[in-house]
Motif scaffolding. Structure first.
Motif, PDB file in Angstrom:
ATOM      1  N   GLY A   1      -0.499  -2.820  -4.724  1.00 33.56           N
ATOM      2  CA  GLY A   1      -0.119  -3.942  -5.561  1.00 33.56           C
ATOM      3  C   GLY A   1      -0.038  -5.198  -4.732  1.00 33.56           C
ATOM      4  O   GLY A   1       0.213  -5.139  -3.526  1.00 33.56           O
ATOM      5  N   ILE A   2      -0.299  -6.308  -5.368  1.00 36.45           N
ATOM      6  CA  ILE A   2      -0.024  -7.602  -4.751  1.00 36.45           C
ATOM      7  C   ILE A   2       1.208  -8.135  -5.452  1.00 36.45           C
ATOM      8  O   ILE A   2       1.222  -8.297  -6.677  1.00 36.45           O
ATOM      9  CB  ILE A   2      -1.206  -8.569  -4.865  1.00 36.45           C
ATOM     10  N   LEU A   3       2.246  -8.331  -4.665  1.00 40.11           N
ATOM     11  CA  LEU A   3       3.561  -8.699  -5.176  1.00 40.11           C
ATOM     12  C   LEU A   3       3.913 -10.126  -4.793  1.00 40.11           C
ATOM     13  O   LEU A   3       3.549 -10.598  -3.712  1.00 40.11           O
ATOM     14  CB  LEU A   3       4.635  -7.788  -4.574  1.00 40.11           C
ATOM     15  N   GLU A   4       4.682 -10.775  -5.642  1.00 39.83           N
ATOM     16  CA  GLU A   4       5.334 -12.026  -5.301  1.00 39.83           C
ATOM     17  C   GLU A   4       6.832 -11.746  -5.306  1.00 39.83           C
ATOM     18  O   GLU A   4       7.369 -11.224  -6.295  1.00 39.83           O
ATOM     19  CB  GLU A   4       5.003 -13.120  -6.304  1.00 39.83           C
ATOM     20  N   ALA A   5       7.486 -12.060  -4.203  1.00 40.09           N
ATOM     21  CA  ALA A   5       8.925 -11.827  -4.077  1.00 40.09           C
ATOM     22  C   ALA A   5       9.533 -12.933  -3.234  1.00 40.09           C
ATOM     23  O   ALA A   5       8.853 -13.520  -2.378  1.00 40.09           O
ATOM     24  CB  ALA A   5       9.195 -10.470  -3.440  1.00 40.09           C
ATOM     25  N   ALA A   6      10.804 -13.210  -3.466  1.00 35.63           N
ATOM     26  CA  ALA A   6      11.482 -14.267  -2.717  1.00 35.63           C
ATOM     27  C   ALA A   6      11.541 -13.950  -1.225  1.00 35.63           C
ATOM     28  O   ALA A   6      11.398 -14.835  -0.388  1.00 35.63           O
ATOM     29  CB  ALA A   6      12.885 -14.485  -3.267  1.00 35.63           C
ATOM     30  N   GLU A   7      11.749 -12.688  -0.911  1.00 37.26           N
ATOM     31  CA  GLU A   7      11.857 -12.249   0.484  1.00 37.26           C
ATOM     32  C   GLU A   7      11.256 -10.854   0.618  1.00 37.26           C
ATOM     33  O   GLU A   7      11.138 -10.127  -0.373  1.00 37.26           O
ATOM     34  CB  GLU A   7      13.321 -12.202   0.914  1.00 37.26           C
ATOM     35  N   GLU A   8      10.953 -10.462   1.836  1.00 45.20           N
ATOM     36  CA  GLU A   8      10.391  -9.132   2.066  1.00 45.20           C
ATOM     37  C   GLU A   8      11.350  -8.036   1.610  1.00 45.20           C
ATOM     38  O   GLU A   8      10.915  -7.007   1.095  1.00 45.20           O
ATOM     39  CB  GLU A   8      10.023  -8.936   3.536  1.00 45.20           C
ATOM     40  N   ARG A   9      12.644  -8.261   1.752  1.00 44.08           N
ATOM     41  CA  ARG A   9      13.593  -7.221   1.334  1.00 44.08           C
ATOM     42  C   ARG A   9      13.502  -6.959  -0.165  1.00 44.08           C
ATOM     43  O   ARG A   9      13.720  -5.832  -0.615  1.00 44.08           O
ATOM     44  CB  ARG A   9      15.012  -7.566   1.758  1.00 44.08           C
TER      45      ARG A   9
ATOM     46  N   GLU B   1       0.854  -1.184   0.000  1.00 42.14           N
ATOM     47  CA  GLU B   1       0.000   0.000   0.000  1.00 42.14           C
ATOM     48  C   GLU B   1       0.890   1.234   0.000  1.00 42.14           C
ATOM     49  O   GLU B   1       1.721   1.389   0.892  1.00 42.14           O
ATOM     50  CB  GLU B   1      -0.886   0.053   1.238  1.00 42.14           C
ATOM     51  N   CYS B   2       0.717   2.078  -0.985  1.00 36.38           N
ATOM     52  CA  CYS B   2       1.494   3.307  -1.084  1.00 36.38           C
ATOM     53  C   CYS B   2       0.546   4.492  -1.006  1.00 36.38           C
ATOM     54  O   CYS B   2      -0.389   4.588  -1.806  1.00 36.38           O
ATOM     55  CB  CYS B   2       2.269   3.345  -2.394  1.00 36.38           C
ATOM     56  N   THR B   3       0.784   5.385  -0.064  1.00 32.32           N
ATOM     57  CA  THR B   3       0.017   6.612   0.073  1.00 32.32           C
ATOM     58  C   THR B   3       0.803   7.733  -0.588  1.00 32.32           C
ATOM     59  O   THR B   3       2.007   7.846  -0.388  1.00 32.32           O
ATOM     60  CB  THR B   3      -0.214   6.949   1.560  1.00 32.32           C
ATOM     61  N   HIS B   4       0.115   8.541  -1.372  1.00 28.97           N
ATOM     62  CA  HIS B   4       0.771   9.628  -2.096  1.00 28.97           C
ATOM     63  C   HIS B   4       0.589  10.962  -1.380  1.00 28.97           C
ATOM     64  O   HIS B   4      -0.383  11.159  -0.656  1.00 28.97           O
ATOM     65  CB  HIS B   4       0.181   9.763  -3.503  1.00 28.97           C
ATOM     66  N   HIS B   5       1.524  11.864  -1.615  1.00 33.93           N
ATOM     67  CA  HIS B   5       1.355  13.258  -1.203  1.00 33.93           C
ATOM     68  C   HIS B   5       0.217  13.847  -2.037  1.00 33.93           C
ATOM     69  O   HIS B   5       0.046  13.502  -3.202  1.00 33.93           O
ATOM     70  CB  HIS B   5       2.641  14.056  -1.444  1.00 33.93           C
ATOM     71  N   GLY B   6      -0.538  14.750  -1.453  1.00 36.84           N
ATOM     72  CA  GLY B   6      -1.722  15.272  -2.118  1.00 36.84           C
ATOM     73  C   GLY B   6      -1.479  16.323  -3.179  1.00 36.84           C
ATOM     74  O   GLY B   6      -2.386  16.652  -3.935  1.00 36.84           O
ATOM     75  N   ASP B   7      -0.293  16.847  -3.281  1.00 31.63           N
ATOM     76  CA  ASP B   7      -0.055  17.985  -4.173  1.00 31.63           C
ATOM     77  C   ASP B   7       0.904  17.648  -5.311  1.00 31.63           C
ATOM     78  O   ASP B   7       1.655  18.501  -5.770  1.00 31.63           O
ATOM     79  CB  ASP B   7       0.506  19.152  -3.366  1.00 31.63           C
ATOM     80  N   LYS B   8       0.855  16.417  -5.794  1.00 27.21           N
ATOM     81  CA  LYS B   8       1.860  15.959  -6.759  1.00 27.21           C
ATOM     82  C   LYS B   8       1.263  15.472  -8.080  1.00 27.21           C
ATOM     83  O   LYS B   8       1.869  14.668  -8.780  1.00 27.21           O
ATOM     84  CB  LYS B   8       2.677  14.819  -6.137  1.00 27.21           C
ATOM     85  N   ASP B   9       0.091  15.971  -8.443  1.00 35.33           N
ATOM     86  CA  ASP B   9      -0.573  15.472  -9.649  1.00 35.33           C
ATOM     87  C   ASP B   9       0.280  15.619 -10.906  1.00 35.33           C
ATOM     88  O   ASP B   9       0.378  14.682 -11.703  1.00 35.33           O
ATOM     89  CB  ASP B   9      -1.922  16.165  -9.857  1.00 35.33           C
TER      90      ASP B   9
ATOM     91  N   ARG C   1       3.525   0.683   2.930  1.00 30.73           N
ATOM     92  CA  ARG C   1       3.269  -0.414   3.873  1.00 30.73           C
ATOM     93  C   ARG C   1       3.329  -1.720   3.110  1.00 30.73           C
ATOM     94  O   ARG C   1       2.722  -1.846   2.050  1.00 30.73           O
ATOM     95  CB  ARG C   1       1.890  -0.288   4.508  1.00 30.73           C
ATOM     96  N   LEU C   2       4.059  -2.687   3.644  1.00 28.44           N
ATOM     97  CA  LEU C   2       4.105  -4.038   3.092  1.00 28.44           C
ATOM     98  C   LEU C   2       3.549  -4.994   4.129  1.00 28.44           C
ATOM     99  O   LEU C   2       3.958  -4.961   5.292  1.00 28.44           O
ATOM    100  CB  LEU C   2       5.539  -4.453   2.767  1.00 28.44           C
ATOM    101  N   MET C   3       2.628  -5.828   3.704  1.00 31.51           N
ATOM    102  CA  MET C   3       2.050  -6.841   4.592  1.00 31.51           C
ATOM    103  C   MET C   3       2.134  -8.190   3.910  1.00 31.51           C
ATOM    104  O   MET C   3       1.692  -8.326   2.763  1.00 31.51           O
ATOM    105  CB  MET C   3       0.588  -6.495   4.904  1.00 31.51           C
ATOM    106  N   ARG C   4       2.707  -9.165   4.594  1.00 38.07           N
ATOM    107  CA  ARG C   4       2.811 -10.502   4.017  1.00 38.07           C
ATOM    108  C   ARG C   4       1.430 -11.144   3.999  1.00 38.07           C
ATOM    109  O   ARG C   4       0.673 -11.062   4.969  1.00 38.07           O
ATOM    110  CB  ARG C   4       3.782 -11.350   4.841  1.00 38.07           C
ATOM    111  N   LEU C   5       1.132 -11.783   2.888  1.00 34.53           N
ATOM    112  CA  LEU C   5      -0.137 -12.492   2.753  1.00 34.53           C
ATOM    113  C   LEU C   5       0.048 -13.949   3.178  1.00 34.53           C
ATOM    114  O   LEU C   5       1.169 -14.456   3.262  1.00 34.53           O
ATOM    115  CB  LEU C   5      -0.637 -12.410   1.313  1.00 34.53           C
ATOM    116  N   ALA C   6      -1.060 -14.615   3.393  1.00 36.02           N
ATOM    117  CA  ALA C   6      -1.053 -16.009   3.843  1.00 36.02           C
ATOM    118  C   ALA C   6      -0.323 -16.898   2.836  1.00 36.02           C
ATOM    119  O   ALA C   6      -0.374 -16.663   1.624  1.00 36.02           O
ATOM    120  CB  ALA C   6      -2.479 -16.507   4.017  1.00 36.02           C
TER     121      ALA C   6
END
Length: 103
Positions: free
Chosen positions: A56-64, A6-14, A85-90
């Motif tokens: 985005g939903i990502l697939e990666a070998a590791e969180e890093r 989850e990426c939150t954007h600054h509000g003044d960057k259109d 924010r990164l959250m590991r899925l089940a």
């Protein structure tokens, strides 16, 4: 492993977001040059129609690797992204049901 990003954007960057969008899309299509595979993602909007961020939903070998993908995004480098924010899925996440954005 699978992660919800989850990426939150600054509000003044259109204007900056519009300028960086092609590079952002290239980054997603390449999986950050192989750091991750993007299964699905989208911009997200506030109720008033202004940009809020993207996910985005990502697939990666590791969180890093998922973190490096998120941090290397032209939107992040270009100052569009305020917070990531990164959250590991089940482990049983059913990725096979999604047609990936990164091939």
């Amino acid at each position: 492993m699978f992660f919800l990003m989850e990426c939150t954007h600054h509000g003044d960057k259109d204007l900056d977001r519009d300028r960086l969008r092609p590079a952002h899309r290239e980054w997603v299509a390449s999986g950050g040059k192989g750091l991750a595979r993007v299964l699905v993602g989208s911009a997200v909007w506030n109720e008033d129609g202004s940009a809020r961020g993207h996910f985005g939903i990502l697939e990666a070998a590791e969180e890093r690797d998922a973190r490096a993908f998120a941090d290397g995004d032209p939107f992040a480098i270009g100052g569009i992204v305020r917070d990531i924010r990164l959250m590991r899925l089940a482990d049983g996440f059913q990725a096979h049901r999604i047609d990936p954005m990164t091939k």
